[in-house]
Design a protein around this motif. Structure first.
Motif, PDB file in Angstrom:
ATOM      1  N   PRO A  82      73.454 133.264 -12.300  1.00 51.11           N
ATOM      2  CA  PRO A  82      74.172 132.004 -12.552  1.00 51.11           C
ATOM      3  C   PRO A  82      73.215 130.826 -12.677  1.00 51.11           C
ATOM      4  N   ASP A  83      73.631 129.845 -13.443  1.00 45.54           N
ATOM      5  CA  ASP A  83      72.861 128.613 -13.579  1.00 45.54           C
ATOM      6  C   ASP A  83      72.909 127.864 -12.242  1.00 45.54           C
ATOM      7  N   PRO A  84      71.761 127.519 -11.665  1.00 47.04           N
ATOM      8  CA  PRO A  84      71.771 126.817 -10.365  1.00 47.04           C
ATOM      9  C   PRO A  84      72.572 125.523 -10.395  1.00 47.04           C
ATOM     10  N   ALA A  85      72.671 124.913 -11.554  1.00 53.14           N
ATOM     11  CA  ALA A  85      73.383 123.636 -11.655  1.00 53.14           C
ATOM     12  C   ALA A  85      74.848 123.802 -12.044  1.00 53.14           C
ATOM     13  N   ASP A  86      75.249 125.018 -12.454  1.00 53.35           N
ATOM     14  CA  ASP A  86      76.618 125.225 -12.920  1.00 53.35           C
ATOM     15  C   ASP A  86      76.993 126.694 -12.726  1.00 53.35           C
ATOM     16  N   SER A  87      77.788 126.979 -11.704  1.00 50.28           N
ATOM     17  CA  SER A  87      78.136 128.363 -11.372  1.00 50.28           C
ATOM     18  C   SER A  87      79.058 129.021 -12.394  1.00 50.28           C
ATOM     19  N   PRO A 107      66.284 142.215 -22.850  1.00 48.75           N
ATOM     20  CA  PRO A 107      66.714 140.840 -22.587  1.00 48.75           C
ATOM     21  C   PRO A 107      66.957 140.077 -23.891  1.00 48.75           C
ATOM     22  N   THR A 108      67.949 139.191 -23.888  1.00 47.20           N
ATOM     23  CA  THR A 108      68.303 138.422 -25.080  1.00 47.20           C
ATOM     24  C   THR A 108      68.284 136.932 -24.769  1.00 47.20           C
ATOM     25  N   ALA A 109      68.486 136.139 -25.802  1.00 46.27           N
ATOM     26  CA  ALA A 109      68.572 134.686 -25.636  1.00 46.27           C
ATOM     27  C   ALA A 109      70.006 134.215 -25.431  1.00 46.27           C
ATOM     28  N   ALA A 110      70.954 135.149 -25.369  1.00 41.42           N
ATOM     29  CA  ALA A 110      72.367 134.802 -25.241  1.00 41.42           C
ATOM     30  C   ALA A 110      72.695 134.325 -23.825  1.00 41.42           C
ATOM     31  N   THR A 111      73.839 133.643 -23.697  1.00 36.72           N
ATOM     32  CA  THR A 111      74.346 133.199 -22.401  1.00 36.72           C
ATOM     33  C   THR A 111      75.835 133.514 -22.308  1.00 36.72           C
ATOM     34  N   MET A 112      76.359 133.497 -21.079  1.00 36.94           N
ATOM     35  CA  MET A 112      77.787 133.685 -20.840  1.00 36.94           C
ATOM     36  C   MET A 112      78.333 132.489 -20.081  1.00 36.94           C
ATOM     37  N   PHE A 113      79.650 132.273 -20.182  1.00 36.70           N
ATOM     38  CA  PHE A 113      80.294 131.235 -19.390  1.00 36.70           C
ATOM     39  C   PHE A 113      81.697 131.690 -19.003  1.00 36.70           C
ATOM     40  N   TYR A 114      82.200 131.125 -17.899  1.00 43.37           N
ATOM     41  CA  TYR A 114      83.528 131.472 -17.408  1.00 43.37           C
ATOM     42  C   TYR A 114      84.546 130.514 -17.993  1.00 43.37           C
TER      43      TYR A 114
END
Length: 370
Positions: A82-87, A107-114
């Motif tokens: 998780p991003d330390p600034a945004d869970s 590993p990729t450059a992609a990200t996930m979000f809730y």
């Protein structure tokens, strides 16, 4: 809570045995082995177009999209860290590739979000891109999708292939701190037109003809066998109270891929002692270069002992099997191909053939009761 991928010397030595090259120990894998079974992300033509009219002159162009995996390997990813600034954000998305019976991590450059917009699960950011342009300038971008995140799992069946991603685990946080997603070979994921944020805001655009471009993995963040089928274009007419599909491509685009039936094979199955039976035909579609064509819709008619119209999508090997359903009487069932269609495809019936020496014309085949 979240699992962090680590690469020690033993793991480095193990992966190097498969021909992998590292930027440095414990960091990103720069290359994959030639033996890896790679996925192939492709977009099907968008469909189920709707025009949603709201208050204040709001007009939303809604449509369904499906991304499919036509490659020899599964499209398998998971998010972590998780991003330390945004869970609600995961900073690491890892793609897993199968080679020589072993899964290795890329590993990729992609990200996930809730997302709590009614989905209440995790999404990969930007797995699809939607671009709307005027028909005369199809490469421009005058409007884009409202939807930015995509959860994916097997819910579009292109064949009878094995299904690994059922939707129970996918897109949800697991006990090991990871969020898995994936598409099995010859499976896809559909986002219906009515789902949250599945639209392009066209409130300020005039009525007329537009080119809609839909692209899978637009930033090239994932490893694929090929990328030339990641985009499809659709020519649509936006009217005051409706949306009409004009063509499965846009004016001024490059020459279509010419396809034909390369083989028709028939099989038959008896239904016990009842005397009933069922006939099947497997149609194989190839292009003018002899390459198999996956994701093509084959349509045909059964006649004789059976009377029905059928259609289905070809798998990555270019083949699809279509049946008569149970037949109670008669001795012969004849299948005739009426069309082969798909994004960027032109069907050449005159090129149809059958290499099996006369069991069909390439367009028509007759199957007899056992």
């Amino acid at each position: 809570m979240f699992k962090t991928w680590r690469g020690g010397p033993a793991l480095v030595s193990f992966l190097l045995g498969f021909g992998l090259v590292f930027a440095n120990a414990g960091s990103a894998i720069a290359e994959h082995s030639a033996n890896a079974l790679l996925p192939d992300l492709a977009m099907l033509q968008p469909n189920e177009f709707h025009l949603e009219l709201g208050s204040g002159g709001v007009r939303l162009l809604r449509f369904s999209t499906s991304i499919v995996n036509l490659g020899p390997g599964r499209f398998d990813v998971y998010g972590s860290e998780p991003d330390p600034a945004d869970s609600t954000k995961l900073t690491r998305v890892t793609q897993r590739l199968e080679q020589d019976g072993v899964w290795v991590e890329h590993p990729t450059a992609a990200t996930m979000f809730y997302s709590g917009d009614g989905h209440n699960h995790w999404h990969v950011f930007g797995l699809q891109d939607w671009k709307l342009a005027f028909q005369a300038t199809p490469n421009d971008r005058i409007a884009s999708a409202a939807k930015t995140g995509f959860c994916f799992w097997d819910n579009v069946n292109l064949s009878n292939a094995d299904k690994y991603y059922t939707g129970f685990r996918e897109c949800h946080l697991q006990s090991d701190g990871t969020v898995p997603m994936g598409l099995s070979v010859n499976w896809g994921d559909k986002y219906p037109w009515s789902i949250a944020f599945q639209y392009i805001d066209i409130s300020t655009l005039p009525y007329g003809n537009y080119c809609l471009t839909v692209t899978a993995d637009p930033r090239g963040e994932f490893v694929e066998a090929r990328t030339d089928n990641n985009s499809v274009r659709t020519l649509i007419a936006i009217q005051p109270d409706a949306v009409t599909v004009l063509a499965p491509d846009c004016t001024g685009e490059s020459p279509a891929r010419i396809v034909h039936v390369a083989d028709l094979d028939g099989t038959v199955k008896a239904k016990g002692k009842s005397g009933k039976w069922e006939a099947f035909v497997t149609a194989t579609i190839r292009d003018s270069a002899g390459s198999p064509v996956g994701g093509a819709t084959v349509t045909g008619n059964w006649s004789g002992a059976a009377s029905r119209s059928v259609s289905g999508l070809t798998a990555s090997n270019g083949s699809v099997t279509l049946g008569t359903g149970q037949i109670a009487g008669g001795t012969n069932a004849t299948f005739t191909v009426t069309n082969v269609a798909g994004a960027g495809l032109t069907y050449s019936q005159s090129a149809n053939t059958d290499p099996d020496g006369g069991d069909s014309t390439g367009t028509t085949i007759t199957i007899s009761k056992p």
